[in-house]
Design a protein around this motif. Structure first.
Motif, PDB file in Angstrom:
ATOM      1  N   PHE A 156       0.834  -1.213   0.000  1.00 50.97           N
ATOM      2  CA  PHE A 156       0.000   0.000   0.000  1.00 50.97           C
ATOM      3  C   PHE A 156       0.863   1.257   0.000  1.00 50.97           C
ATOM      4  O   PHE A 156       1.784   1.406   0.785  1.00 50.97           O
ATOM      5  N   ARG A 157       0.508   2.192  -0.912  1.00 48.49           N
ATOM      6  CA  ARG A 157       1.196   3.486  -0.988  1.00 48.49           C
ATOM      7  C   ARG A 157       0.204   4.559  -1.411  1.00 48.49           C
ATOM      8  O   ARG A 157      -0.438   4.433  -2.449  1.00 48.49           O
ATOM      9  N   LEU A 158       0.096   5.597  -0.623  1.00 47.11           N
ATOM     10  CA  LEU A 158      -0.795   6.711  -0.931  1.00 47.11           C
ATOM     11  C   LEU A 158      -0.022   8.021  -0.785  1.00 47.11           C
ATOM     12  O   LEU A 158       0.252   8.465   0.331  1.00 47.11           O
ATOM     13  N   PRO A 159       0.385   8.649  -1.909  1.00 44.72           N
ATOM     14  CA  PRO A 159       0.999   9.972  -1.830  1.00 44.72           C
ATOM     15  C   PRO A 159      -0.068  10.992  -1.416  1.00 44.72           C
ATOM     16  O   PRO A 159      -1.144  11.060  -2.004  1.00 44.72           O
ATOM     17  N   ILE A 160       0.233  11.769  -0.418  1.00 41.78           N
ATOM     18  CA  ILE A 160      -0.759  12.683   0.174  1.00 41.78           C
ATOM     19  C   ILE A 160      -0.737  14.025  -0.540  1.00 41.78           C
ATOM     20  O   ILE A 160       0.323  14.654  -0.671  1.00 41.78           O
ATOM     21  N   ASP A 161      -1.921  14.465  -1.007  1.00 46.02           N
ATOM     22  CA  ASP A 161      -1.973  15.802  -1.608  1.00 46.02           C
ATOM     23  C   ASP A 161      -2.814  16.789  -0.805  1.00 46.02           C
ATOM     24  O   ASP A 161      -2.818  17.979  -1.099  1.00 46.02           O
ATOM     25  N   GLN A 162      -3.534  16.307   0.202  1.00 41.90           N
ATOM     26  CA  GLN A 162      -4.278  17.215   1.071  1.00 41.90           C
ATOM     27  C   GLN A 162      -4.206  16.709   2.509  1.00 41.90           C
ATOM     28  O   GLN A 162      -4.339  15.508   2.761  1.00 41.90           O
ATOM     29  N   VAL A 165       3.833   7.126   8.175  1.00 41.97           N
ATOM     30  CA  VAL A 165       3.953   8.334   7.361  1.00 41.97           C
ATOM     31  C   VAL A 165       5.428   8.533   7.035  1.00 41.97           C
ATOM     32  O   VAL A 165       6.264   8.608   7.935  1.00 41.97           O
ATOM     33  N   LEU A 166       5.741   8.583   5.754  1.00 45.56           N
ATOM     34  CA  LEU A 166       7.121   8.818   5.320  1.00 45.56           C
ATOM     35  C   LEU A 166       7.202  10.196   4.660  1.00 45.56           C
ATOM     36  O   LEU A 166       6.242  10.653   4.062  1.00 45.56           O
ATOM     37  N   PRO A 167       8.341  10.907   4.796  1.00 47.48           N
ATOM     38  CA  PRO A 167       9.621  10.392   5.304  1.00 47.48           C
ATOM     39  C   PRO A 167       9.824  10.476   6.820  1.00 47.48           C
ATOM     40  O   PRO A 167      10.874  10.059   7.316  1.00 47.48           O
ATOM     41  N   SER A 168       8.861  10.988   7.564  1.00 46.23           N
ATOM     42  CA  SER A 168       9.075  11.177   9.007  1.00 46.23           C
ATOM     43  C   SER A 168       9.177   9.861   9.766  1.00 46.23           C
ATOM     44  O   SER A 168       9.827   9.788  10.808  1.00 46.23           O
ATOM     45  N   GLY A 169       8.532   8.783   9.255  1.00 42.96           N
ATOM     46  CA  GLY A 169       8.541   7.501   9.950  1.00 42.96           C
ATOM     47  C   GLY A 169       7.539   7.417  11.082  1.00 42.96           C
ATOM     48  O   GLY A 169       7.551   6.461  11.863  1.00 42.96           O
ATOM     49  N   LYS A 170       6.641   8.393  11.172  1.00 47.83           N
ATOM     50  CA  LYS A 170       5.648   8.430  12.249  1.00 47.83           C
ATOM     51  C   LYS A 170       4.636   7.302  12.071  1.00 47.83           C
ATOM     52  O   LYS A 170       4.091   7.087  10.990  1.00 47.83           O
ATOM     53  N   LEU A 226       1.838   7.806   2.685  1.00 49.93           N
ATOM     54  CA  LEU A 226       1.282   6.879   3.664  1.00 49.93           C
ATOM     55  C   LEU A 226       1.508   5.464   3.160  1.00 49.93           C
ATOM     56  O   LEU A 226       1.109   5.124   2.039  1.00 49.93           O
ATOM     57  N   VAL A 227       2.175   4.618   3.963  1.00 51.19           N
ATOM     58  CA  VAL A 227       2.495   3.254   3.540  1.00 51.19           C
ATOM     59  C   VAL A 227       2.117   2.272   4.639  1.00 51.19           C
ATOM     60  O   VAL A 227       1.928   2.653   5.797  1.00 51.19           O
ATOM     61  N   ALA A 228       2.031   0.998   4.248  1.00 57.63           N
ATOM     62  CA  ALA A 228       1.629  -0.043   5.213  1.00 57.63           C
ATOM     63  C   ALA A 228       2.720  -1.084   5.427  1.00 57.63           C
ATOM     64  O   ALA A 228       2.485  -2.112   6.049  1.00 57.63           O
TER      65      ALA A 228
END
Length: 630
Positions: free
Chosen positions: A182-188, A216-221, A262-264
């Motif tokens: 799973f990968r979701l690039p965040i735009d909002q 959450v990347l790149p922060s790794g949160k 956002l990744v899983a």
């Protein structure tokens, strides 16, 4: 049969009717911001569902057309499956029309439908001229054969035919990979009272389910998907191709930005250096020079960096694909194959685009050899990519291979299986993988180094394992060297005795060049019996190298030809054995120091260490002033 999920984009020049056409198709007004209503232009990308009768799920993205909002436009079209290029009949092809065309091609959008809007404002002859203008503009692009539909969004003329054309075109589109990670690039990113942080984006690959732990990347949160929506409807899961909103727990709005991903899983790398294949646009105003500052748009992120060439220092205009590198100021998340746009920050213009060859580039030398390496990497098969990663990093686990190759798990597993069968890749005991050729290379280096040590120090019992490992640590990791050593032991090429490693056929021996002289020293030691001299004294006047004294002493002790009495004295084995025999023969069950001294006829300085040696060997046990034979 799984449902299909697609995203289509409305692109084109400002005020050519994209938002009005989107509303005509979906009955949704995508201009939601106050500023958009006041200025009658789109600032942020808008989103609306396009309903079908066959269960196909379609999201329309209405991207901004104004030159100042190119950033939002690029973020909006990242991940679309089909574009509707909107051209107003009363204006024709405009500058942003052409720039959007370039961007769409660089981003890998392969299917296009042209919608000529506002046809109620022009007569049939002018419509025909506009159609010819559009065909000419598209003639050199991949959209040269795009269908063209003439519509009026206000009256609805031609809208239904356009809707059907969209449905038909999407039937030929291969929908996105729901099996990938799973990968979701965040735009909002925004907050809703009582719900917390919400992110939106188009899912590039994989599936996200309600309750899933995400990163959450790149922060790794680390976060959790508390709720998932698609076009304001709560759902249990969303998958590749869907425009999705995810309500997250465990993070504040201030900790996230557009461009985050956002990744899983841990299959994604965070990077600041990417190897890329780039094409420049036609007619750029200024040449692109070595290390020119550029603004990279990939996924939904926008990052400053520098372009680094390896076979040139400047390029003005080129239709060829240039293999180079982009070094970024901030971290991003990309995979091999991701498309991107590069723009010049000032004067603002799109200068090119391309795709990511390697998400984790290194620093390379300037020259054709680097370009040849990038070419090989670019053209590589999945097995080539895995092999290249192992050549660079020697020892990798499955997750690291997925990260470095940008292959999905199934592809990596297939490569490992097939390459394992062909004896090209080998699994280690630590669930990591390496190349058989790399093991052979390291084995040859290790055996060669061991042979050198054996020749240099033939009297040593072997090489301390840690020391041998240290000899190769410059080239290989500790864990890899450990694996190679264990492999060679299993193959019978090495032998381990405690902490020492030797070549299988090696036995400690006196160096041939000094053998006779060293044998003389050993004979003198034997002749001295128990009353030995200090070890260094045996070498006084002896024509042998200085370091030979320590080497011979260790050799005699390790091979048990002699035993240590004190730090300065050793005694020959035959002398000790004879002394024990005499003492045992001439004493009873117990004996004292005086008896031993009379039998051995040596001074106290020898007696104490000799008797302690017998205690140490458990031949005797001390009881007050006597010793008892065991």
């Amino acid at each position: 049969m799984d449902a299909a999920y697609y995203t289509i984009g409305m692109a084109g020049h400002i005020d050519h009717g994209k938002t009005t056409l989107t509303k005509a198709l979906t009955n949704v007004d995508t201009d939601r911001l106050k500023e958009e209503k006041e200025r009658n232009i789109s600032i942020e990308a808008g989103y609306a569902p396009l309903h079908t009768n066959d269960g196909t799920h379609i999201s329309i993205i209405d991207v901004p057309g104004h030159e100042r909002f190119i950033r939002q436009m690029i973020a909006g079209v990242a991940g679309i499956d089909l574009v509707v290029l909107v051209v107003a009949a009363d204006e024709g092809v405009m500058p942003q029309t052409r720039e959007h065309l370039e961007i769409l091609q660089f981003l890998g959008v392969k299917r296009c439908i042209v919608a000529v809007t506002k046809i109620g404002r022009v007569d049939g002859e002018l419509q025909e001229l506009v159609g010819m203008d559009i065909k000419e503009a598209l003639s050199e692009s991949i959209f040269a054969d795009a269908e063209m539909h003439f519509v009026d969004s206000i009256s609805g003329k031609g809208v239904e035919q356009l809707r059907e054309a969209i449905f038909t075109a999407l039937k030929d589109v291969e929908f996105r990979d729901r099996f990938g990670s799973f990968r979701l690039p965040i735009d909002q990113v925004f907050t809703v009272q009582g719900q917390g942080t919400i992110v939106r984006g188009t899912i590039y690959e994989g599936i996200v389910r309600k309750g899933t732990q995400l990163t959450v990347l790149p922060s790794g949160k680390s976060v959790r998907a508390r709720n998932i929506q698609v076009h304001h409807k709560d759902i249990e899961e969303a998958r590749a191709g869907q425009r999705t909103a995810v309500n997250l727990t465990g993070i504040d709005r201030a900790e996230m930005n557009r461009g985050d991903v956002l990744v899983a899983s841990d299959h994604f790398l965070v990077t600041k250096t990417i190897d890329v294949a780039v094409r420049l646009v036609e007619g750029i105003r200024y040449p692109v020079k070595q290390r020119t500052p550029v603004k990279l748009h990939v996924g939904t992120s926008e990052v400053m960096g520098k372009i680094v060439f390896f076979d040139r220092n400047e390029v003005q205009e080129s239709g060829e694909e240039i293999l180079c590198q982009i070094r970024l100021d901030n971290e991003i998340v990309v995979r091999r194959g991701d498309k991107f746009i590069i723009r010049r920050p000032t004067p603002a213009e799109t200068i090119g685009g391309g795709w990511v060859i390697d998400p984790k580039g290194e620093k390379y030398r300037f020259g054709e050899s680097t370009v040849a390496m990038l070419q090989k990497k670019m053209e590589g098969t999945p097995e080539d990519l895995v092999v290249h990663a192992l050549e660079e990093h020697i020892l990798l686990n499955r997750t690291q291979l997925i990260q470095l190759t940008s292959l999905d798990g199934a592809e990596v597993d297939e490569v490992l299986r097939s390459a394992g069968v062909s004896d090209r890749i080998i699994a280690t005991d630590s669930e990591k993988y390496t190349l058989v050729s790399m093991v052979n290379k390291a084995s040859a280096l290790l055996l060669s180094r061991l042979e050198e040590i054996h020749q240099q120090y033939p009297m040593r019992a072997g090489v301390n394992k840690a020391e041998l490992r240290q000899n190769l640590i410059t080239y290989f990791s500790k864990s890899f060297v450990e694996f190679v050593i264990e492999t060679l032991i299993k193959q019978g090429k090495l032998r381990q005795d405690g902490q020492f490693i030797t070549a299988a056929e090696f036995l400690p021996h006196l160096p041939p060049r000094w053998e006779n002289r060293l044998q003389e020293i050993i004979s003198h030691l034997r002749q001295d019996g128990l009353a030995v001299k200090k070890w260094e004294e045996y070498f006084t006047g002896a024509p042998v190298p200085e370091d030979m004294a320590a080497e011979l002493k260790n050799y005699l002790l390790q091979s048990e030809q002699a035993y240590k009495l004190t730090e300065e004295m050793i005694v020959h084995r035959s002398s000790i054995e004879h002394a024990v025999h005499l003492l045992k023969e001439q004493t009873g069950v117990t004996f004292d120091l005086k008896e031993a001294k009379e039998i051995w006829k040596v001074s106290r300085k020898y007696m104490i260490p000799l008797l302690e040696l017998l205690d140490q060997w458990r031949l005797t046990e001390r009881e007050d002033n006597k010793r008892r034979w065991q």
